[in-house]
Scaffold this active site. Structure first.
Site, short mmCIF file in Angstrom:
data_model
loop_
_atom_site.label_atom_id
_atom_site.label_comp_id
_atom_site.label_asym_id
_atom_site.label_seq_id
_atom_site.Cartn_x
_atom_site.Cartn_y
_atom_site.Cartn_z
N GLY A 8 76.77 84.80 58.54
CA GLY A 8 78.07 84.44 57.96
C GLY A 8 78.02 83.15 57.17
N PHE A 12 83.35 80.22 54.70
CA PHE A 12 83.88 78.85 54.63
C PHE A 12 83.10 77.87 55.53
N ILE A 13 83.15 78.08 56.83
CA ILE A 13 82.52 77.08 57.72
C ILE A 13 81.00 77.18 57.62
N THR A 99 82.57 94.20 63.58
CA THR A 99 81.72 93.02 63.33
C THR A 99 81.75 92.03 64.49
N THR A 124 86.46 80.72 69.03
CA THR A 124 87.67 80.09 68.48
C THR A 124 88.64 79.73 69.58
N ASP A 125 89.51 78.75 69.31
CA ASP A 125 90.53 78.40 70.31
C ASP A 125 91.56 79.51 70.49
N GLU A 126 91.59 80.46 69.53
CA GLU A 126 92.59 81.53 69.64
C GLU A 126 92.34 82.44 70.83
N LYS A 152 87.33 88.40 69.00
CA LYS A 152 86.52 87.18 69.20
C LYS A 152 86.33 86.91 70.70
N LYS A 187 94.00 81.85 53.68
CA LYS A 187 94.38 81.04 54.82
C LYS A 187 95.48 80.03 54.43
N ASN A 247 103.77 73.70 60.91
CA ASN A 247 103.35 74.16 59.58
C ASN A 247 104.22 73.58 58.46
N GLY A 273 103.49 88.81 66.78
CA GLY A 273 102.67 88.21 67.84
C GLY A 273 102.21 86.79 67.53
P1 NAD Z 1 85.03 83.32 56.67
O1 NAD Z 1 85.90 84.53 56.72
O2 NAD Z 1 85.24 82.33 55.59
O3 NAD Z 1 83.49 83.76 56.62
C1 NAD Z 1 82.98 84.80 57.39
C2 NAD Z 1 81.63 85.18 56.80
O4 NAD Z 1 81.04 86.23 57.60
C3 NAD Z 1 81.71 85.75 55.37
O5 NAD Z 1 80.75 85.14 54.55
C4 NAD Z 1 81.44 87.24 55.54
O6 NAD Z 1 80.83 87.83 54.40
C5 NAD Z 1 80.50 87.23 56.74
N1 NAD Z 1 80.49 88.51 57.46
C6 NAD Z 1 81.57 89.25 57.85
N2 NAD Z 1 81.15 90.37 58.47
C7 NAD Z 1 79.79 90.33 58.52
C8 NAD Z 1 78.79 91.18 59.04
N3 NAD Z 1 79.10 92.33 59.66
N4 NAD Z 1 77.50 90.82 58.91
C9 NAD Z 1 77.16 89.65 58.26
N5 NAD Z 1 78.06 88.82 57.73
C10 NAD Z 1 79.37 89.14 57.86
O7 NAD Z 1 85.17 82.66 58.12
P2 NAD Z 1 85.17 81.14 58.59
O8 NAD Z 1 86.54 80.63 58.53
O9 NAD Z 1 84.07 80.42 57.88
O10 NAD Z 1 84.79 81.33 60.12
C11 NAD Z 1 83.43 81.33 60.54
C12 NAD Z 1 83.37 81.52 62.04
O11 NAD Z 1 84.11 80.48 62.69
C13 NAD Z 1 83.99 82.84 62.53
O12 NAD Z 1 83.23 83.32 63.59
C14 NAD Z 1 85.38 82.42 63.01
O13 NAD Z 1 85.86 83.29 64.00
C15 NAD Z 1 85.09 81.04 63.56
N6 NAD Z 1 86.23 80.10 63.56
C16 NAD Z 1 86.91 79.82 62.40
C17 NAD Z 1 87.93 78.88 62.41
C18 NAD Z 1 88.69 78.51 61.16
O14 NAD Z 1 89.65 77.75 61.25
N7 NAD Z 1 88.32 79.00 59.99
C19 NAD Z 1 88.25 78.22 63.61
C20 NAD Z 1 87.55 78.56 64.77
C21 NAD Z 1 86.54 79.48 64.73
O1 DAU Z 2 92.63 78.46 65.56
C1 DAU Z 2 91.43 78.88 64.96
C2 DAU Z 2 91.73 80.01 64.02
O2 DAU Z 2 92.44 79.45 62.93
C3 DAU Z 2 90.48 80.75 63.53
O3 DAU Z 2 89.84 81.34 64.63
C4 DAU Z 2 90.85 81.80 62.48
O4 DAU Z 2 89.68 82.40 61.95
C5 DAU Z 2 91.61 81.11 61.36
O5 DAU Z 2 92.03 82.06 60.40
C6 DAU Z 2 92.82 80.35 61.92
O6 DAU Z 2 93.84 81.26 62.40
P1 DAU Z 2 95.40 80.98 62.14
O7 DAU Z 2 96.13 82.24 62.25
O8 DAU Z 2 95.87 79.83 62.96
O9 DAU Z 2 95.29 80.45 60.62
P2 DAU Z 2 96.13 80.82 59.30
O10 DAU Z 2 95.60 79.95 58.21
O11 DAU Z 2 96.22 82.26 59.05
O12 DAU Z 2 97.60 80.30 59.70
C7 DAU Z 2 97.84 78.96 60.10
C8 DAU Z 2 99.32 78.84 60.45
O13 DAU Z 2 100.08 78.99 59.23
C9 DAU Z 2 99.84 79.92 61.38
O14 DAU Z 2 100.83 79.39 62.24
C10 DAU Z 2 100.45 80.95 60.46
C11 DAU Z 2 100.98 80.10 59.32
N1 DAU Z 2 101.01 80.76 57.99
C12 DAU Z 2 99.86 81.31 57.53
C13 DAU Z 2 99.82 81.94 56.30
C14 DAU Z 2 98.54 82.59 55.79
C15 DAU Z 2 102.17 80.77 57.24
O15 DAU Z 2 103.23 80.24 57.67
N2 DAU Z 2 102.13 81.39 56.02
C16 DAU Z 2 101.02 81.98 55.52
O16 DAU Z 2 101.07 82.54 54.39
#
Ligand code: NAD
Ligand code: DAU
Length: 344
Positions: A8, A12-13, A99, A124-126, A152, A187, A247, A273
């Site tokens: 992955g 992003f991360i 996945t 994730t904290d979720e 997750k 996001k 937010n 939810g």
């Molecule tokens: P992202 O959606 O930006 O990136 C996910 C990456 O995984 C993409 O590049 C995608 O192409 C790749 N991918 C998806 N399915 C795949 C597969 N079957 N095989 C190989 N690659 C695959 O996600 P992110 O926000 O960078 O999150 C990365 C990790 O961190 C995830 O596991 C997510 O659950 C975890 N996480 C994210 C957040 C957050 O705030 N973004 C917070 C906590 C945990």
């Molecule tokens: O907490 C970690 C998680 O954070 C990661 O595991 C997930 O991969 C990541 O997507 C993120 O989940 P959230 O659902 O918290 O993030 P999101 O950016 O979708 O939403 C953040 C907050 O903003 C949530 O309370 C929903 C709200 N929101 C989101 C969107 C996309 C809105 O109000 N409007 C929007 O259009």
């Protein structure tokens, strides 16, 4: 030389994590395995392709034959690969189960077969669900509420089981909400920054009072690297920035930084939810020696600056297949809100 597999890594991360490793360490080779789904972006790593210490493989973590060619000799696997967007998991959960659960299982199983000395599962904290008061600790029960967080949780628990049952050297990170460069505009923070730049409505779910614990992506990447190196096998580490706010407060900060109008704020019907609040106790991570570097205001300023400087990057995404998704998820809700019909 340390051989590192990052799944992955085009997301992003993952892409931020790779840049951090390349800045820090000398003797290593990084292989990225990424399926390049809609969320994976080759552009996130394009400038690294000529490096001799970096290899990119387009492929699926569910593909065990491919894993059998890539894993032998690896010193550490960081499993970032996942379907990650809660709203998409509500529209269609199958790819999340595939996945996040089955893919992680395939990787764990192959890591065991090839005796990989360290496996870092990015959870994730979720997985804890929602908490109105106090903070989640690593020992708290998992009560996921969305198909994303349930998938997750499956991955997180499989990683734990592979440690307990087979002795696979696993550590697990559970981080809070990340923000920063290269985050997909689906996001919350990048959607609001880019919509504000474009003068489009900022669609806030429900009453806008849901709370997340925000962490700048670079701080999370430093924590993951530290846990990968020093974390105790079989243990879970919470990673959070402690910057908690509703937010609507963040939306207003973005409006101010971009110089947009508050009229763009639009309260739309809620996410089904929708978890009310996330908050993490990070004492265990601090004991490993981690300290946050970025305050929320500094991190957000830098993030807005990055999206301003990289319009080509996000416009290419927003003008592609994202349009259809955006129309499906938002158009009617925004229209309803404008007619005063939003359910909040
Ligand atoms: P992202 O959606 O930006 O990136 C996910 C990456 O995984 C993409 O590049 C995608 O192409 C790749 N991918 C998806 N399915 C795949 C597969 N079957 N095989 C190989 N690659 C695959 O996600 P992110 O926000 O960078 O999150 C990365 C990790 O961190 C995830 O596991 C997510 O659950 C975890 N996480 C994210 C957040 C957050 O705030 N973004 C917070 C906590 C945990
Ligand atoms: O907490 C970690 C998680 O954070 C990661 O595991 C997930 O991969 C990541 O997507 C993120 O989940 P959230 O659902 O918290 O993030 P999101 O950016 O979708 O939403 C953040 C907050 O903003 C949530 O309370 C929903 C709200 N929101 C989101 C969107 C996309 C809105 O109000 N409007 C929007 O259009």
């Amino acid at each position: 030389m340390e051989k590192i597999l990052v799944t992955g890594g085009a997301g992003f991360i993952g892409s931020n994590f790779i840049r951090l490793l390349l800045r820090r360490r000398r003797k290593m080779h990084i292989t990225v395995l990424d399926k390049l789904t809609y969320a994976g972006n080759f552009e996130n790593l394009a400038d690294l392709m000529d490096r001799t210490d970096f290899t990119f493989i387009k492929g699926d973590i569910c593909n065990t034959r491919l894993l059998d060619t890539l894993l032998p000799g690896m010193d550490i696997i960081y499993n970032f690969a996942a379907e990650t967007h809660v709203d998409r998991s509500i529209l269609e959960a199958g790819s999340f189960v595939k996945t996040d659960v089955v893919g992680t299982y395939a990787l764990l199983q192959r890591a065991l077969k090839h005796r990989i000395p360290r496996f870092v599962q990015i959870s994730t904290d979720e997985v804890y669900g929602s908490i109105l008061k106090g903070k989640f600790r690593e020992v708290d029960p998992l009560q996921p509420n969305s198909p994303y967080s349930a998938s997750k949780s499956g991955a997180d628990l499989l990683a734990r089981a592979f440690y307990k049952t087979y002795g696979l050297p696993v550590v697990i990170t559970r981080s809070s909400n990340n923000y920063g460069p290269y985050q997909h505009p689906e996001k919350f923070i990048p959607l609001f920054i880019t919509n504000a730049i474009e003068g489009k409505p900022l669609p806030l779910y429900g009453d806008g009072m849901n709370v997340r614990d925000w962490i700048y992506v670079e701080d999370n990447c430093r924590a993951i690297e530290l846990v990968g190196r020093k974390g105790k096998l079989g243990e879970v580490y919470n990673i959070g920035g402690g910057d908690e706010m509703p937010n609507i407060v963040i939306a207003k900060k973005i409006i101010e930084l971009v110089g947009a109008s508050e009229d763009l704020l639009t309260l739309i019907s809620d996410r089904p939810g929708h978890d009310r609040r996330y908050a993490l106790n990070i004492r265990k991570l601090k004991r490993l020696g981690w300290k946050k570097r970025w305050s929320f205001d500094e991190g957000l300023k830098r993030t807005v600056w990055w999206y301003r400087r990289n319009e080509t990057w996000w416009r290419a995404i927003k003008e592609g297949t994202f349009k259809r998704y955006y129309r499906k998820l938002y158009h009617q809700r925004i229209r309803d809100a404008r007619r005063g019909k939003g359910k909040h």
